[in-house]
Design a protein around this motif. Structure first.
Motif, PDB file in Angstrom:
ATOM      1  N   PHE A  62      22.114 -16.039   4.342  1.00  0.00           N
ATOM      2  CA  PHE A  62      23.005 -15.060   4.210  1.00  0.00           C
ATOM      3  C   PHE A  62      23.690 -15.292   2.891  1.00  0.00           C
ATOM      4  CE2 PHE A  62      26.712 -12.047   4.014  1.00  0.00           C
ATOM      5  CZ  PHE A  62      25.559 -10.862   4.278  1.00  0.00           C
ATOM      6  N   LYS A  63      24.330 -16.054   3.202  1.00  0.00           N
ATOM      7  CA  LYS A  63      25.073 -15.824   1.239  1.00  0.00           C
ATOM      8  C   LYS A  63      24.109 -17.179   0.067  1.00  0.00           C
ATOM      9  CE  LYS A  63      28.759 -18.982  -0.358  1.00  0.00           C
ATOM     10  NZ  LYS A  63      29.554 -19.743   0.264  1.00  0.00           N
ATOM     11  N   LYS A  64      22.991 -17.237   1.104  1.00  0.00           N
ATOM     12  CA  LYS A  64      22.066 -17.395  -0.699  1.00  0.00           C
ATOM     13  C   LYS A  64      21.126 -15.999  -1.524  1.00  0.00           C
ATOM     14  CE  LYS A  64      21.691 -21.960  -0.752  1.00  0.00           C
ATOM     15  NZ  LYS A  64      22.159 -23.009  -1.659  1.00  0.00           N
ATOM     16  N   MET A  65      21.812 -14.867  -0.261  1.00  0.00           N
ATOM     17  CA  MET A  65      20.583 -13.958  -0.579  1.00  0.00           C
ATOM     18  C   MET A  65      21.453 -13.229  -1.745  1.00  0.00           C
ATOM     19  SD  MET A  65      18.241 -13.275   1.584  1.00  0.00           S
ATOM     20  CE  MET A  65      17.765 -14.907   0.411  1.00  0.00           C
ATOM     21  N   PHE A  66      22.860 -13.711  -2.379  1.00  0.00           N
ATOM     22  CA  PHE A  66      23.285 -13.305  -3.496  1.00  0.00           C
ATOM     23  C   PHE A  66      23.451 -13.944  -3.875  1.00  0.00           C
ATOM     24  CE2 PHE A  66      25.576 -11.938   0.771  1.00  0.00           C
ATOM     25  CZ  PHE A  66      26.006 -10.903   0.232  1.00  0.00           C
ATOM     26  N   ILE A  67      22.013 -12.979  -5.431  1.00  0.00           N
ATOM     27  CA  ILE A  67      21.920 -14.039  -6.230  1.00  0.00           C
ATOM     28  C   ILE A  67      22.670 -12.920  -8.125  1.00  0.00           C
ATOM     29  CG2 ILE A  67      19.965 -14.517  -5.317  1.00  0.00           C
ATOM     30  CD1 ILE A  67      18.628 -12.296  -7.113  1.00  0.00           C
ATOM     31  N   GLN A  68      22.371 -13.831  -8.777  1.00  0.00           N
ATOM     32  CA  GLN A  68      23.122 -13.306 -10.100  1.00  0.00           C
ATOM     33  C   GLN A  68      21.477 -12.327 -10.717  1.00  0.00           C
ATOM     34  OE1 GLN A  68      23.655 -17.186 -12.534  1.00  0.00           O
ATOM     35  NE2 GLN A  68      25.502 -17.579 -11.859  1.00  0.00           N
ATOM     36  N   PRO A  69      22.220 -11.176 -11.269  1.00  0.00           N
ATOM     37  CA  PRO A  69      20.831 -10.214 -11.537  1.00  0.00           C
ATOM     38  C   PRO A  69      20.269 -10.877 -12.769  1.00  0.00           C
ATOM     39  CG  PRO A  69      23.453  -9.303 -11.760  1.00  0.00           C
ATOM     40  CD  PRO A  69      24.107 -10.807 -11.756  1.00  0.00           C
ATOM     41  N   GLU A  70      20.287 -11.636 -13.167  1.00  0.00           N
ATOM     42  CA  GLU A  70      19.192 -11.802 -14.671  1.00  0.00           C
ATOM     43  C   GLU A  70      18.336 -12.899 -13.410  1.00  0.00           C
ATOM     44  OE1 GLU A  70      22.644 -14.429 -14.798  1.00  0.00           O
ATOM     45  OE2 GLU A  70      22.634 -13.085 -15.095  1.00  0.00           O
ATOM     46  N   LYS A  71      18.537 -13.156 -12.047  1.00  0.00           N
ATOM     47  CA  LYS A  71      17.105 -14.014 -11.059  1.00  0.00           C
ATOM     48  C   LYS A  71      16.923 -13.072 -10.529  1.00  0.00           C
ATOM     49  CE  LYS A  71      20.535 -18.435 -11.592  1.00  0.00           C
ATOM     50  NZ  LYS A  71      21.427 -19.611 -10.773  1.00  0.00           N
ATOM     51  N   LEU A  72      16.717 -12.031 -10.847  1.00  0.00           N
ATOM     52  CA  LEU A  72      16.161 -11.044  -9.772  1.00  0.00           C
ATOM     53  C   LEU A  72      14.179 -11.150  -9.977  1.00  0.00           C
ATOM     54  CD1 LEU A  72      15.815  -8.497  -7.878  1.00  0.00           C
ATOM     55  CD2 LEU A  72      16.421  -7.043  -9.290  1.00  0.00           C
ATOM     56  N   THR A  73      13.925 -10.955 -11.605  1.00  0.00           N
ATOM     57  CA  THR A  73      12.515 -11.597 -11.435  1.00  0.00           C
ATOM     58  C   THR A  73      12.346 -12.712 -10.464  1.00  0.00           C
ATOM     59  OG1 THR A  73      12.837  -9.495 -12.991  1.00  0.00           O
ATOM     60  CG2 THR A  73      10.817 -10.958 -12.732  1.00  0.00           C
ATOM     61  N   GLU A  74      12.542 -13.226 -11.486  1.00  0.00           N
ATOM     62  CA  GLU A  74      12.899 -15.431 -10.405  1.00  0.00           C
ATOM     63  C   GLU A  74      12.153 -14.659  -9.284  1.00  0.00           C
ATOM     64  OE1 GLU A  74      14.073 -19.150 -10.011  1.00  0.00           O
ATOM     65  OE2 GLU A  74      14.642 -18.166 -11.941  1.00  0.00           O
ATOM     66  N   PHE A  75      13.038 -14.554  -8.022  1.00  0.00           N
ATOM     67  CA  PHE A  75      13.889 -14.118  -6.549  1.00  0.00           C
ATOM     68  C   PHE A  75      12.700 -13.082  -6.416  1.00  0.00           C
ATOM     69  CE2 PHE A  75      14.641 -12.368  -2.767  1.00  0.00           C
ATOM     70  CZ  PHE A  75      15.093 -12.861  -1.810  1.00  0.00           C
TER      71      PHE A  75
END
Length: 101
Positions: A62-75
């Motif tokens: 669950f904690k790993k489901m929070f990312i920096q916005p600039e990594k959204l496309t990669e995710f």
């Protein structure tokens, strides 16, 4: 946290520094499955949402489901592969919350 410029003749640098100081908060984007009280793609300024502290401690996925916005496309690209780490963490988060009452 609240910085003020004491004289009314502030330089552009002083104003810029004051703005930058207030913008340096970490922004996190939730990319996991929707759960009660948390929608996918919600953003949080200043770190993780405090009302989910218990779940953040109990579920590393669950904690790993929070990312920096600039990594959204990669995710999102990683989510296309069902065997990627991101897909597995997403599924683990779904499983965790399916058992939470």
């Amino acid at each position: 946290m609240a910085s003020t410029i004491k004289n009314q003749q502030a330089s552009a640098k002083q104003v810029g520094d004051a703005i930058t100081e207030n913008v340096k908060h970490e922004i996190l984007l939730y990319v996991g499955p929707p759960v009660k009280g948390l929608q996918r793609f919600s953003s949080f300024v200043g770190g993780y949402p405090e009302h989910f502290n218990e779940h953040l401690e109990q579920s590393p996925a669950f904690k790993k489901m929070f990312i920096q916005p600039e990594k959204l496309t990669e995710f999102q690209n990683s989510m296309l592969d069902a065997y990627s780490v991101e897909s597995m963490l997403f599924k683990k988060t779904e499983e965790y919350f399916s058992e939470v009452k």
